[in-house]
Design a protein around this motif. Structure first.
Motif, PDB file in Angstrom:
ATOM      1  N   SER A 676       0.830  -1.208   0.000  1.00 45.93           N
ATOM      2  CA  SER A 676       0.000   0.000   0.000  1.00 45.93           C
ATOM      3  C   SER A 676       0.865   1.259   0.000  1.00 45.93           C
ATOM      4  N   PHE A 677       1.935   1.257   0.782  1.00 48.73           N
ATOM      5  CA  PHE A 677       2.818   2.422   0.798  1.00 48.73           C
ATOM      6  C   PHE A 677       3.528   2.580  -0.544  1.00 48.73           C
ATOM      7  N   LEU A 678       3.905   1.464  -1.169  1.00 52.77           N
ATOM      8  CA  LEU A 678       4.507   1.556  -2.490  1.00 52.77           C
ATOM      9  C   LEU A 678       3.518   2.144  -3.491  1.00 52.77           C
ATOM     10  N   GLY A 679       2.262   1.718  -3.409  1.00 54.56           N
ATOM     11  CA  GLY A 679       1.234   2.312  -4.262  1.00 54.56           C
ATOM     12  C   GLY A 679       1.063   3.796  -4.009  1.00 54.56           C
ATOM     13  N   MET A 680       1.110   4.200  -2.736  1.00 52.18           N
ATOM     14  CA  MET A 680       1.024   5.629  -2.419  1.00 52.18           C
ATOM     15  C   MET A 680       2.179   6.400  -3.047  1.00 52.18           C
ATOM     16  N   ILE A 681       3.381   5.872  -2.913  1.00 45.25           N
ATOM     17  CA  ILE A 681       4.560   6.562  -3.448  1.00 45.25           C
ATOM     18  C   ILE A 681       4.466   6.681  -4.965  1.00 45.25           C
ATOM     19  N   ILE A 682       4.030   5.611  -5.633  1.00 47.45           N
ATOM     20  CA  ILE A 682       3.899   5.665  -7.092  1.00 47.45           C
ATOM     21  C   ILE A 682       2.845   6.693  -7.503  1.00 47.45           C
ATOM     22  N   CYS A 683       1.711   6.704  -6.793  1.00 48.60           N
ATOM     23  CA  CYS A 683       0.662   7.689  -7.104  1.00 48.60           C
ATOM     24  C   CYS A 683       1.191   9.114  -6.953  1.00 48.60           C
ATOM     25  N   LEU A 684       1.866   9.362  -5.839  1.00 51.71           N
ATOM     26  CA  LEU A 684       2.393  10.703  -5.606  1.00 51.71           C
ATOM     27  C   LEU A 684       3.437  11.061  -6.647  1.00 51.71           C
ATOM     28  N   ALA A 685       4.305  10.114  -6.981  1.00 51.51           N
ATOM     29  CA  ALA A 685       5.328  10.384  -7.982  1.00 51.51           C
ATOM     30  C   ALA A 685       4.702  10.652  -9.347  1.00 51.51           C
ATOM     31  N   LEU A 686       3.712   9.858  -9.714  1.00 51.15           N
ATOM     32  CA  LEU A 686       3.062  10.062 -11.010  1.00 51.15           C
ATOM     33  C   LEU A 686       2.363  11.416 -11.083  1.00 51.15           C
ATOM     34  N   MET A 687       1.810  11.870  -9.971  1.00 54.23           N
ATOM     35  CA  MET A 687       1.156  13.179  -9.966  1.00 54.23           C
ATOM     36  C   MET A 687       2.147  14.278 -10.335  1.00 54.23           C
ATOM     37  N   PHE A 688       3.309  14.261  -9.700  1.00 47.91           N
ATOM     38  CA  PHE A 688       4.281  15.319  -9.960  1.00 47.91           C
ATOM     39  C   PHE A 688       5.067  15.072 -11.247  1.00 47.91           C
ATOM     40  N   ILE A 689       5.184  13.807 -11.667  1.00 45.59           N
ATOM     41  CA  ILE A 689       5.854  13.541 -12.940  1.00 45.59           C
ATOM     42  C   ILE A 689       5.025  14.067 -14.100  1.00 45.59           C
ATOM     43  N   SER A 690       3.723  13.781 -14.065  1.00 43.77           N
ATOM     44  CA  SER A 690       2.870  14.149 -15.194  1.00 43.77           C
ATOM     45  C   SER A 690       2.660  15.655 -15.278  1.00 43.77           C
ATOM     46  N   SER A 691       2.420  16.310 -14.155  1.00 46.27           N
ATOM     47  CA  SER A 691       2.219  17.768 -14.179  1.00 46.27           C
ATOM     48  C   SER A 691       2.263  18.283 -12.749  1.00 46.27           C
ATOM     49  N   TRP A 692       3.366  18.903 -12.383  1.00 43.13           N
ATOM     50  CA  TRP A 692       3.515  19.315 -10.989  1.00 43.13           C
ATOM     51  C   TRP A 692       2.535  20.424 -10.626  1.00 43.13           C
ATOM     52  N   TYR A 693       2.208  21.311 -11.561  1.00 46.07           N
ATOM     53  CA  TYR A 693       1.287  22.397 -11.209  1.00 46.07           C
ATOM     54  C   TYR A 693      -0.145  21.890 -11.092  1.00 46.07           C
ATOM     55  N   TYR A 694      -0.539  20.935 -11.956  1.00 48.96           N
ATOM     56  CA  TYR A 694      -1.853  20.316 -11.780  1.00 48.96           C
ATOM     57  C   TYR A 694      -1.921  19.562 -10.450  1.00 48.96           C
ATOM     58  N   ALA A 695      -0.814  18.920 -10.077  1.00 49.30           N
ATOM     59  CA  ALA A 695      -0.783  18.181  -8.813  1.00 49.30           C
ATOM     60  C   ALA A 695      -0.993  19.120  -7.632  1.00 49.30           C
ATOM     61  N   ILE A 696      -0.339  20.273  -7.665  1.00 47.68           N
ATOM     62  CA  ILE A 696      -0.496  21.241  -6.577  1.00 47.68           C
ATOM     63  C   ILE A 696      -1.925  21.757  -6.526  1.00 47.68           C
ATOM     64  N   VAL A 697      -2.506  22.036  -7.701  1.00 46.19           N
ATOM     65  CA  VAL A 697      -3.895  22.528  -7.739  1.00 46.19           C
ATOM     66  C   VAL A 697      -4.844  21.475  -7.172  1.00 46.19           C
ATOM     67  N   ALA A 698      -4.655  20.212  -7.559  1.00 45.92           N
ATOM     68  CA  ALA A 698      -5.530  19.143  -7.054  1.00 45.92           C
ATOM     69  C   ALA A 698      -5.390  19.011  -5.544  1.00 45.92           C
ATOM     70  N   MET A 699      -4.165  19.107  -5.027  1.00 44.50           N
ATOM     71  CA  MET A 699      -3.963  19.013  -3.584  1.00 44.50           C
ATOM     72  C   MET A 699      -4.586  20.194  -2.858  1.00 44.50           C
ATOM     73  N   VAL A 700      -4.481  21.380  -3.451  1.00 43.11           N
ATOM     74  CA  VAL A 700      -5.091  22.562  -2.822  1.00 43.11           C
ATOM     75  C   VAL A 700      -6.605  22.409  -2.776  1.00 43.11           C
ATOM     76  N   ILE A 701      -7.198  21.914  -3.862  1.00 42.48           N
ATOM     77  CA  ILE A 701      -8.652  21.704  -3.876  1.00 42.48           C
ATOM     78  C   ILE A 701      -9.048  20.705  -2.800  1.00 42.48           C
ATOM     79  N   ALA A 702      -8.320  19.573  -2.732  1.00 46.60           N
ATOM     80  CA  ALA A 702      -8.637  18.563  -1.714  1.00 46.60           C
ATOM     81  C   ALA A 702      -8.426  19.114  -0.312  1.00 46.60           C
ATOM     82  N   GLY A 703      -7.361  19.912  -0.115  1.00 47.32           N
ATOM     83  CA  GLY A 703      -7.103  20.494   1.206  1.00 47.32           C
ATOM     84  C   GLY A 703      -8.184  21.472   1.620  1.00 47.32           C
ATOM     85  N   MET A 704      -8.656  22.299   0.678  1.00 45.18           N
ATOM     86  CA  MET A 704      -9.725  23.251   0.992  1.00 45.18           C
ATOM     87  C   MET A 704     -11.011  22.519   1.368  1.00 45.18           C
TER      88      MET A 704
END
Length: 1181
Positions: A676-704
């Motif tokens: 499960s932790f490996l899956g988490m790391i891959i998900c997080l890595a893929l988010m920033f690999i594919s588009s770091w600014y989209y990743a930040i926006v998605a995290m900000v939306i989820a955080g809000m």
């Protein structure tokens, strides 16, 4: 007589024996068995019981005889079969027999159901629509469930095929070839492998969660929210909803791209490339979205019926690709690509510069091999000089030279290079894979080039007017990851259908993991086949411009490219419909959970439950994706939201596994927290690999959303993992705190606020809690406690009511903390127990806050000030600090605006620095922020006041506290007559009340013992009572002359020390009086002991006493200090001063209260402070 019971257990339903009063032979069939027990009394004279022994099986009548069934039809017309008993004429039913067997538990049956009823409810469990109601609530209110068909879908139809349909999508047909050509086979395999590993690990985690209990319909959102709590559940649920909605937009854009590019190119409204094509996508995409939304609105059943057709299209398309790939090894495809040098040219009829005209061979046809001038190859047949040769330029010549003339000036690269034709599909056995292994990333506007062909690079870069195939987007590894990842999403389809599955706990893991393995194999094999069969320039040609505008993957398909075109079009339409169907239901489930208040309106829908408003919002959000108009820009957006969802699925599984919650018992056992932790790391890595600014926006939306639910959402208790994590973290922190006492630098007041409730369970001094909130500013520990008088077994309900009252008050005052309510026979004992037991480990209160008993002088009951002094003693013994606000009703509320003024500190004795720290903490609150701080200290005659002032200023400087400093000198003066008289009145009053202020029970006791009372019981007059009243009135009159009331004192009774008054009923008082037994000797002793106050003469003798010298000195100190304090601090907003300790001899308790009254007389707001004996402030960093 022995007690024997036996029952008949038939082997078949039709073999149930009859039972009648006249038919003792109950074993009328050979298949019946008789069991003996020892419950029911049996008459030995009964013919059956006489011949029976424990375990005997009787052979009965013949099989053709019909048994008597008179006992079967009983009750209200219902065919209910009664239990069979010997000598039981009325036939007791099963429930009565069950209750008789469980008579020991009959008092608990109302609150604790029998196992049979519990199991029957579980057996009748149906999967409720997720979000509508918790299944526990539905069972508890006993609502009638509609008869529904039991779910019959298995693993293949219920999970495997829906997952295949959702995973295979538009990316496979429109972008996978482009990904392979751009990234190369090796990097493309890496991209596919990473994405598939991410979904596989997520599926393993999801399987563990899905098999940990019954998952109601609603699937993924239900699992995440119930595992991580409403905050994370709501945030991830919204992300999952947005991802599904943008997926619908992506599928629609893919369908329109297929329509306009490959099916009906003539349907373009705006002609040209680039922006015109995007506008076409917007117009047709909006129309398609409207039609699909109307179809979903009209009836979802049509969408579900079409799903199998769409899935068939996908499977047929994929099969045609495999067949075409293998056919290419033996059969040559017709697709060729025109190259100029090593540059790719868009598809043209003639891949030549010029063509000959007028030269005929023997058959009369023109021979195109003869060329003149700019011919394709220098080595060609020589034209006979006698034959006339006519040269004609091609369309390519005109595009490069801007003129059809042979002598026109042409592009430099066109002049220097020749045209060649290469095979677009070299075939599986061609070895083209060696060229396609490596990446070929290019920038936007560059021409697609084939590196194996030679060319002249002397010319400048190509320009858009020339018929080259240009790259429409700058490519990179990270971009391709973001574009490809949506093609592996859709793994939640099986869990979303959990309500329709026969065995969800078995089908979801098997079906989902098999679907992921199948799709992963298809993607990985497709990458290899594309790289081994198709030329690199064709793979990189996103829209197939070099192969007659054909869909690139269609060039490989067998028997025709139209199989792929039509199949992919319908599959993308179907996927879009599925997204527009699922997203509104997901939003409706979130809205019905009521965790996000502003989404509540989307929980409503049509009468049949269809989410109308949610569909409308989904269509509007999908329209935003349509307006982006580029599939390559929309794909990374939904990649972010899906990756966020998958990340939290892995987090939920890892948390539950590591916390080892007792309820965590998944039936799927092939999981581990490391996966499960490996899956988490891959998900997080893929988010920033594919588009770091989209990743930040998605995290900000989820955080809000998370913070919004935390502060404004409805409170839900779902037994989630985050709560378990909080418990584990709290345990760890408490164990760490227990290792040693806190350092002085870490000291902060951890408050125990003692509040008093009146008879109506209302808080008497709510300002105490206001003051505590101002002192804490939301930091540290706050425990609000009260004491309810009585017996715990009888007053448990009142204790709960008192606890709720305190919780509401804490919410109103915005105090973060805990409530503790103790039931005790005596209030002072309850307070003592609370001070001893409050807190846990290192999180124990170190400061007690209690109110001042304002009316202790006027009260006939001495318990008011005795409880107060006892609490002071208990806190001193426990080494706790004590804060006693006096005139608490005059303290400012939290809503009052800040005002200027001073907080005066009278530092008389050092008790750990509490007096210095408290004003600093108070000034952190907005109410006290504008107040300055003044520190006064008292100097005796032998002290150097000037040096004391300098030392105090230096001390405050090192403490980093800004304050004005003043040293007050107190001269040795004679004791004034006022002080002497004040002490005398205090002692006289104390002695008089000690003798005269008998408790109510003592007075009644004496009255009850009087013969006159017994002889005249029932008369209204009583001489002894009249004497007591006259003496009490004399004390009261004397006391009214001595009374010195503080400014603004409250009219409340007793102390705010935490006890709650409980009026004693007259019946209990009478009971207590009746139980007393007195002899004549005891009566005489009692009267002799109280003879000093039985006559007015004896009462007046007490007024001639002389004051104790120590009391005179203490009163002198109180009077002198009060004069100085009033003189200096009469205008202060708050005065803090040391609280002297109570006397060791309890006989002087009332004098101690008088000293405190004199010390604080004339001051508006006073805070008496008594330190706990430890240093709370330091000059060191």
């Amino acid at each position: 007589m022995s007690s024997v019971r036996f029952t008949v257990t038939p082997t078949k339903a039709e073999d149930l024996p009859g039972l009648s009063d006249t038919s003792p032979d109950i074993s009328s069939r050979p298949s019946a068995h008789v069991r003996f027990g020892s419950r029911e009394s049996v008459n030995r004279s009964d013919p059956v019981s006489e011949g029976s022994a424990g375990g005997t099986t009787f052979g009965g009548m013949g099989g053709n005889e019909t048994p008597d069934r008179s006992s079967i039809d009983q009750g209200e017309g219902n065919s209910k079969i009664s239990s069979v008993y010997i000598n039981n004429s009325h036939g007791m039913d099963d429930d009565e027999f069950f209750d008789r067997n469980l008579a020991l538990f009959e008092e608990e049956m109302d609150t604790r159901p029998k196992v049979s009823s519990l199991l029957s409810r579980l057996a009748n469990y149906t999967n409720l629509t997720q979000g509508a109601k918790e299944h526990e609530e539905a069972e508890s209110i006993g609502e009638k469930k509609k008869a529904s068909k039991s779910p019959q879908m298995g693993t293949f139809m219920g999970v495997y095929l829906p997952c295949l349909q959702n995973i295979f999508g538009v990316i496979l047909f429109l972008r996978l070839t482009w990904v392979v050509g751009t990234a190369g086979v090796l990097q493309a395999l890496c991209i596919v492998f990473i994405c598939c590993c991410c979904t596989l690990l997520t599926a393993i985690s999801m399987s563990a969660i899905a098999t940990n209990g019954v998952v109601p319909a609603g699937g993924s959102y239900f699992m995440i929210s119930r595992s991580l709590g409403p905050e994370f559940g709501g945030a991830v649920g919204i992300c999952f909803y947005l991802g599904t909605t943008f997926a619908g937009a992506m599928y629609i854009l893919g369908a329109i791209e297929i329509l306009l590019m490959y099916i009906v190119p003539q349907a373009e409204i705006f002609k040209g490339g680039g922006a015109a094509m995007l506008n076409n996508m917007r117009v047709y995409g909006s129309i398609c979205l409207l039609l699909m939304s109307l179809l979903v609105f009209v009836g979802v059943k049509y969408v579900n019926k079409l799903a199998s057709i769409f899935l068939a299209c996908v499977i047929v398309s994929i099969v045609s690709i495999y067949i075409g790939a293998f056919v290419s090894a033996f059969h040559e495809h017709k697709f060729t690509v025109c190259m100029l040098g090593n540059r790719t040219i868009t598809s043209h009829d003639q891949c030549n510069k010029t063509v000959p005209v007028g030269i005929k061979d023997t058959t009369g046809n023109f021979d195109s091999n003869f060329t003149l001038g700019y011919e394709n190859s220098t080595a060609g047949p020589v034209v006979p000089t006698a034959a006339p040769a006519v040269e004609q330029t091609t369309l390519l010549w005109e595009e490069f030279c801007h003129s059809p003339e042979l002598n026109a000036t042409c592009d430099e690269y066109f002049t220097a290079n020749n045209f060649t034709e290469i095979k677009g599909i070299p075939g599986l056995a061609s070895g083209i894979i060696s060229e396609n292994l490596w990446s070929s990333y290019i920038s936007k506007g560059e021409v697609l080039e084939k590196s194996s062909l030679s060319s002249s690079h002397s010319s400048p870069p190509a320009s858009p007017p020339h018929p080259y195939v240009f790259a429409d987007i700058t490519t990179s590894f990270t971009l391709l990851v973001g574009i490809f990842f949506p093609s592996v999403t859709g793994i939640m389809a099986g869990s979303n259908r959990s309500g329709d599955l026969k065995d969800a706990q078995r089908s979801i893991p098997i079906g989902t993991i098999l679907a992921i393995l199948t799709t992963s194999f298809v993607y990985l094999s497709s990458v290899v086949l594309f790289g081994a069969c198709i030329d690199g320039v064709v793979l990189r040609d996103k829209f197939g411009e070099s192969v007659d505008g054909t869909l690139v993957v269609g060039t490989l398909a067998w028997p025709s490219p139209w199989v792929i075109v039509i199949g992919s079009f319908f599959s993308t339409c179907g996927a879009g419909l599925q997204s527009l169907t699922g997203a509104p239901r997901l939003l409706q489930a979130i809205a019905k959970d009521n965790i996000i208040p502003f989404l509540r309106v989307f929980g409503h829908g049509k009468a049949n439950g269809e989410p109308t408003w949610a569909l409308l919002l989904t269509a509007l959000i999908a329209e935003l994706g349509i307006l982006i108009a580029s599939l390559d820009l929309v794909a990374p957006i939904l990649t972010m939201f899906f990756l966020m969802c998958y990340l939290f699925v892995n987090l939920a599984c890892a948390l539950q596994t590591l916390l080892r919650t007792p309820n965590w018992r998944p039936r799927f056992s092939y999981y581990h927290w490391t996966l499960s932790f490996l899956g988490m790391i891959i998900c997080l890595a893929l988010m920033f690999i594919s588009s770091w600014y989209y990743a930040i926006v998605a995290m900000v939306i989820a955080g809000m959303i998370y913070k919004y639910i935390e502060y404004h959402g409805a409170e839900k208790e779902w037994g989630d993992g985050i709560r378990g994590l909080s418990l584990s973290a709290a345990r760890y922190a408490l164990l760490r705190l227990e290792e040693g006492p806190p350092h002085t630098k870490n000291w902060r007041p951890q408050l125990l606020v003692l509040l008093k409730l009146d008879e109506d369970a209302h808080v008497k001094s709510p300002r105490l809690l206001t003051f505590a909130s101002q002192l804490k500013a939301g930091k540290g520990l706050t425990i609000v406690g009260t004491v309810v008088s009585g017996n715990f077994l009888q007053t448990y309900g009142e204790a709960l009511a008192a606890e709720q009252t305190l919780k509401h008050l804490m919410e109103k005052e915005r105090v973060k903390g805990f409530v503790q309510c103790i039931v005790a026979q005596k209030p002072r004992e309850g307070i003592s127990h609370m001070i001893q037991s409050s807190g846990l480990g290192g999180m124990k209160p170190n400061t007690v806050v209690m109110g001042w008993p304002h009316t202790w002088r006027q009260s006939e009951d001495p318990q008011a000030w005795k409880t107060f002094i006892n609490t002071v003693r208990v806190t001193t013994a426990a080494h706790l600090a004590l804060l006693v606000p006096k005139n608490i009703s005059l303290f400012p509320s939290n809503s009052e605006p800040p005002t200027d003024g001073y907080i005066d500190v009278w530092w008389i004795v050092h008790d750990g620095g509490m007096l210095m720290l408290l004003p600093f903490l108070l000034r952190q609150h907005k109410v006290w922020r504008k107040c300055g701080m003044r520190i006064f200290t008292v100097a005796q005659m032998e002290d150097n006041s000037i040096q004391m002032k300098k030392d105090l200023a230096t001390f405050l400087y090192h403490l980093r506290i800004e304050a004005e400093v003043e040293v007050v000198e107190m001269h040795n003066s004679d004791i004034s007559a006022y002080t002497y008289e004040r002490t005398l009145m205090m002692e006289q009053r104390s002695q008089m009340l000690r003798q005269m202020r008998l408790s109510k029970s003592d007075r009644e006791k004496e009255v009850y013992l009087s013969p006159r009372f017994r002889s005249t019981e029932g008369h209204t007059s009583n001489p002894i009572k009249d004497d007591r009243d006259r003496q009490a009135q004399l004390v009261k009159d004397r006391n009214s002359m001595l009374r010195l009331t503080s400014i603004g004192s409250d009219d409340e009774d007793d102390t705010d020390g935490g006890e709650r008054e409980r009026p004693v009923s007259s019946s209990s008082e009478h009971h207590r009086r009746v139980q007393m037994t007195w002899t004549k000797e005891k009566t005489a002793q009692y009267r002799a002991a109280h003879s000093g106050c039985s006559t007015p003469e004896g009462f007046r003798d007490m007024l001639s006493i002389r004051p104790d010298h120590s009391n005179v000195r203490r009163m002198h100190t109180a009077v002198k200090l009060n004069e100085v304090i009033v003189n200096k601090s009469h205008d202060a907003r708050l005065v803090l001063l040391n609280m002297p300790g109570p006397p060791k001899n309890t006989d002087g308790d009332e004098n101690y209260m008088e000293f405190l009254e004199v010390l604080t007389e004339g001051l508006e707001r006073v805070l008496l402070v008594r330190g706990g004996g430890s240093e709370v402030i330091t000059i060191y960093s």
